[in-house]
Design a protein around this motif. Structure first.
Motif, PDB file in Angstrom:
ATOM      1  N   GLY A 266       0.814  -1.217   0.000  1.00 27.66           N
ATOM      2  CA  GLY A 266       0.000   0.000   0.000  1.00 27.66           C
ATOM      3  C   GLY A 266       0.840   1.256   0.000  1.00 27.66           C
ATOM      4  N   LEU A 267       2.078   1.150  -0.498  1.00 27.07           N
ATOM      5  CA  LEU A 267       3.002   2.282  -0.524  1.00 27.07           C
ATOM      6  C   LEU A 267       3.237   2.816  -1.933  1.00 27.07           C
ATOM      7  CD1 LEU A 267       5.753   1.121   2.023  1.00 27.07           C
ATOM      8  CD2 LEU A 267       3.874   2.717   2.414  1.00 27.07           C
ATOM      9  N   ASP A 268       2.401   2.430  -2.883  1.00 29.99           N
ATOM     10  CA  ASP A 268       2.596   2.886  -4.253  1.00 29.99           C
ATOM     11  C   ASP A 268       2.484   4.402  -4.386  1.00 29.99           C
ATOM     12  OD1 ASP A 268      -0.110   1.464  -3.702  1.00 29.99           O
ATOM     13  OD2 ASP A 268      -0.649   3.030  -5.139  1.00 29.99           O
ATOM     14  N   PHE A 269       1.875   5.060  -3.380  1.00 26.98           N
ATOM     15  CA  PHE A 269       1.732   6.518  -3.425  1.00 26.98           C
ATOM     16  C   PHE A 269       3.077   7.229  -3.311  1.00 26.98           C
ATOM     17  CE2 PHE A 269       1.772   5.612   1.099  1.00 26.98           C
ATOM     18  CZ  PHE A 269       2.464   6.682   1.654  1.00 26.98           C
ATOM     19  N   VAL A 270       4.134   6.528  -2.858  1.00 22.91           N
ATOM     20  CA  VAL A 270       5.430   7.190  -2.701  1.00 22.91           C
ATOM     21  C   VAL A 270       6.207   7.265  -4.006  1.00 22.91           C
ATOM     22  CG1 VAL A 270       5.579   6.502  -0.282  1.00 22.91           C
ATOM     23  CG2 VAL A 270       6.729   5.116  -2.012  1.00 22.91           C
ATOM     24  N   VAL A 271       5.640   6.770  -5.090  1.00 22.35           N
ATOM     25  CA  VAL A 271       6.266   6.912  -6.404  1.00 22.35           C
ATOM     26  C   VAL A 271       5.730   8.183  -7.043  1.00 22.35           C
ATOM     27  CG1 VAL A 271       6.630   5.871  -8.666  1.00 22.35           C
ATOM     28  CG2 VAL A 271       6.437   4.405  -6.643  1.00 22.35           C
ATOM     29  N   SER A 272       6.608   9.113  -7.324  1.00 24.51           N
ATOM     30  CA  SER A 272       6.174  10.359  -7.967  1.00 24.51           C
ATOM     31  C   SER A 272       5.498  10.047  -9.299  1.00 24.51           C
ATOM     32  CB  SER A 272       7.366  11.292  -8.192  1.00 24.51           C
ATOM     33  OG  SER A 272       7.900  11.733  -6.967  1.00 24.51           O
ATOM     34  N   PRO A 273       4.363  10.708  -9.595  1.00 26.07           N
ATOM     35  CA  PRO A 273       3.616  10.401 -10.821  1.00 26.07           C
ATOM     36  C   PRO A 273       4.491  10.438 -12.067  1.00 26.07           C
ATOM     37  CG  PRO A 273       2.353  11.871  -9.406  1.00 26.07           C
ATOM     38  CD  PRO A 273       3.710  11.749  -8.783  1.00 26.07           C
ATOM     39  N   GLY A 274       4.466   9.352 -12.801  1.00 24.59           N
ATOM     40  CA  GLY A 274       5.187   9.286 -14.069  1.00 24.59           C
ATOM     41  C   GLY A 274       6.683   9.089 -13.962  1.00 24.59           C
ATOM     42  N   LYS A 275       7.199   8.927 -12.741  1.00 24.94           N
ATOM     43  CA  LYS A 275       8.653   8.826 -12.617  1.00 24.94           C
ATOM     44  C   LYS A 275       9.165   7.514 -13.186  1.00 24.94           C
ATOM     45  CE  LYS A 275      12.657   8.988  -9.643  1.00 24.94           C
ATOM     46  NZ  LYS A 275      13.266   9.169  -8.304  1.00 24.94           N
ATOM     47  N   GLU A 276      10.270   7.610 -13.924  1.00 25.17           N
ATOM     48  CA  GLU A 276      10.958   6.438 -14.456  1.00 25.17           C
ATOM     49  C   GLU A 276      12.435   6.538 -14.083  1.00 25.17           C
ATOM     50  OE1 GLU A 276      10.216   6.560 -18.632  1.00 25.17           O
ATOM     51  OE2 GLU A 276       8.112   5.974 -18.452  1.00 25.17           O
ATOM     52  N   GLY A 277      13.161   5.476 -14.316  1.00 27.92           N
ATOM     53  CA  GLY A 277      14.611   5.533 -14.155  1.00 27.92           C
ATOM     54  C   GLY A 277      15.137   5.224 -12.769  1.00 27.92           C
ATOM     55  N   PHE A 278      14.254   5.055 -11.771  1.00 30.09           N
ATOM     56  CA  PHE A 278      14.761   4.661 -10.465  1.00 30.09           C
ATOM     57  C   PHE A 278      14.972   3.147 -10.445  1.00 30.09           C
ATOM     58  CE2 PHE A 278      10.126   4.814 -10.223  1.00 30.09           C
ATOM     59  CZ  PHE A 278       9.776   3.625  -9.597  1.00 30.09           C
ATOM     60  N   ILE A 279      15.796   2.690  -9.551  1.00 28.38           N
ATOM     61  CA  ILE A 279      16.113   1.261  -9.480  1.00 28.38           C
ATOM     62  C   ILE A 279      14.820   0.450  -9.304  1.00 28.38           C
ATOM     63  CG2 ILE A 279      17.256  -0.535  -8.107  1.00 28.38           C
ATOM     64  CD1 ILE A 279      19.379   1.567  -7.382  1.00 28.38           C
ATOM     65  N   GLY A 280      14.628  -0.526 -10.187  1.00 21.70           N
ATOM     66  CA  GLY A 280      13.456  -1.391 -10.111  1.00 21.70           C
ATOM     67  C   GLY A 280      12.193  -0.825 -10.716  1.00 21.70           C
TER      68      GLY A 280
END
Length: 383
Positions: A266-280
């Motif tokens: 339930g932590l998917d909200f910590v991904v900035s919208p549309g962000k790519e390029g982070f590990i995994g």
């Protein structure tokens, strides 16, 4: 016996009031001042109704500085660091190449090309160090910097007596100031679901600041609180504790290697919208909708018994999950828990049975979290 390779300048203060220092993250930490239900209840209620002061210096404070510092943090964490202004902080996650959770952290933007990442027991520092290799960037762990957490509704009233402008400090804001004549950094953060502050101070001044907060704040009900109080507070506030709620502690029955997705936690909200390029990143996005379990709340229907760690959760006679941590709160008149549930039952109102390790069966329902401060208006309050 654990090898304690980190040392809090406050260790003797904890020992003086009965603190038994146990290992957390390599540092002797005052898990208990008095390992009794009465002490636990008093510390929990102090933070919910007044305020408590806790030594959380066992968190790893990692400075990331240099021209490539922002790049390194952007690559390692799920947040878009370009959106974090100087004087602000944010909560983030770190994943491995599989796209599975390995740590969480708070990112502090201290100045141009100067950041601090504060994390717990996961591999956050290792991730930062690996990505920083061959970059114009230094990764420096700082155990001189101590971290005291002052949490509870009167914390702002207490600090307002000593720090101008503290009432204007926004949630996840940072200010550099003086407290009892010593240089400190105060952040509007914490791990309690309550309005609170973390006070960062150098080792040589830590005892001075600790002592003065407790002596000057005693008349307001401020008291030292044991580290284990966090478990009680975080349960009702939906704050996860790695690896306590994770598959590292509750292995998958089919032998699948440990590792949970942000969708499951339930932590998917910590991904900035549309962000790519982070590990995994690619694997993270590919796992949406493929949850093997879901972190969800459980509340007892007609009992104040405390749900125990490793208690099984049943629905319609089938085993559908496990309790990670439970809380019975007289203050809020409920018995609640964090659980790892089959997605089919992770829906508010689902009838459940909690089977305690001793075989006792308790009627319960699945419920959305947080249980306390549902709209987060308390922790984010202004003024």
């Amino acid at each position: 016996m654990a090898i304690l390779w980190r040392h809090s300048a406050l260790a003797h203060r904890h020992a003086a009031i009965g603190g038994e220092l146990e290992d957390w993250n390599g540092m002797g930490t005052a898990w208990f001042y008095d390992n009794t239900p009465e002490r636990a209840k008093a510390d929990y209620e102090a933070i919910r109704t007044k305020a408590g002061l806790m030594d959380v210096s066992g968190l790893k404070k990692v400075h990331v500085v240099g021209e490539d510092a922002a790049y390194v943090i952007d690559r390692v964490t799920t947040r878009n660091v370009e959106k974090i202004g100087v004087g602000r902080s944010t909560y983030a996650a770190m994943l491995d190449e599989r796209g599975l959770f390995v740590d969480d952290c708070v990112i502090y933007h201290l100045a141009v090309n100067s950041w601090m990442v504060v994390h717990g027991t996961g591999t956050g520092m290792e991730q930062l160090t690996k990505v920083a290799a061959a970059k114009n960037c230094s990764v420096i762990m700082d155990d001189d910097l101590h971290d005291m957490s002052l949490q509870g509704p009167v914390s702002v009233d207490f600090l307002a007596k000593h720090v101008d402008g503290i009432r204007d400090l926004a949630y996840f804001g940072i200010m550099h100031t003086k407290l009892f004549g010593k240089n400190v950094m105060i952040s509007r953060t914490g791990y309690t679901g309550e309005r609170g502050y973390e006070i960062f101070v150098g080792r040589k001044d830590a005892v001075h600041v600790w002592d003065n907060i407790l002596s000057d704040g005693e008349s307001m009900g401020i008291r030292p609180t044991q580290f284990s109080t966090l478990d009680m507070l975080r349960i009702e506030s939906y704050l996860l504790f790695y690896p306590g709620d994770n598959s590292e502690t509750f292995p998958f029955e089919d032998g699948t290697p440990a590792g949970d997705s942000l969708w499951e936690l339930g932590l998917d909200f910590v991904v900035s919208p549309g962000k790519e390029g982070f590990i995994g990143a690619e694997n993270h996005y590919a796992m949406e909708g493929k949850e093997r379990f879901k972190i969800f709340g459980v509340q007892l229907s007609d009992s104040m018994d405390q749900m125990e760690m490793f208690a099984r959760v049943h629905a319609d006679g089938k085993d559908v999950g496990v309790i990670t941590y439970g809380l019975s709160s007289e203050l809020n008149n409920y018995s609640v828990a964090i659980a790892r549930l089959d997605p089919s039952v992770a829906k508010a109102g689902t009838k459940l049975t909690v089977v305690q390790p001793d075989g006792t069966e308790l009627a319960a329902t699945a419920e959305e979290m947080p249980f306390y401060d549902k709209d987060k208006s308390i922790r984010t309050a202004k003024g």
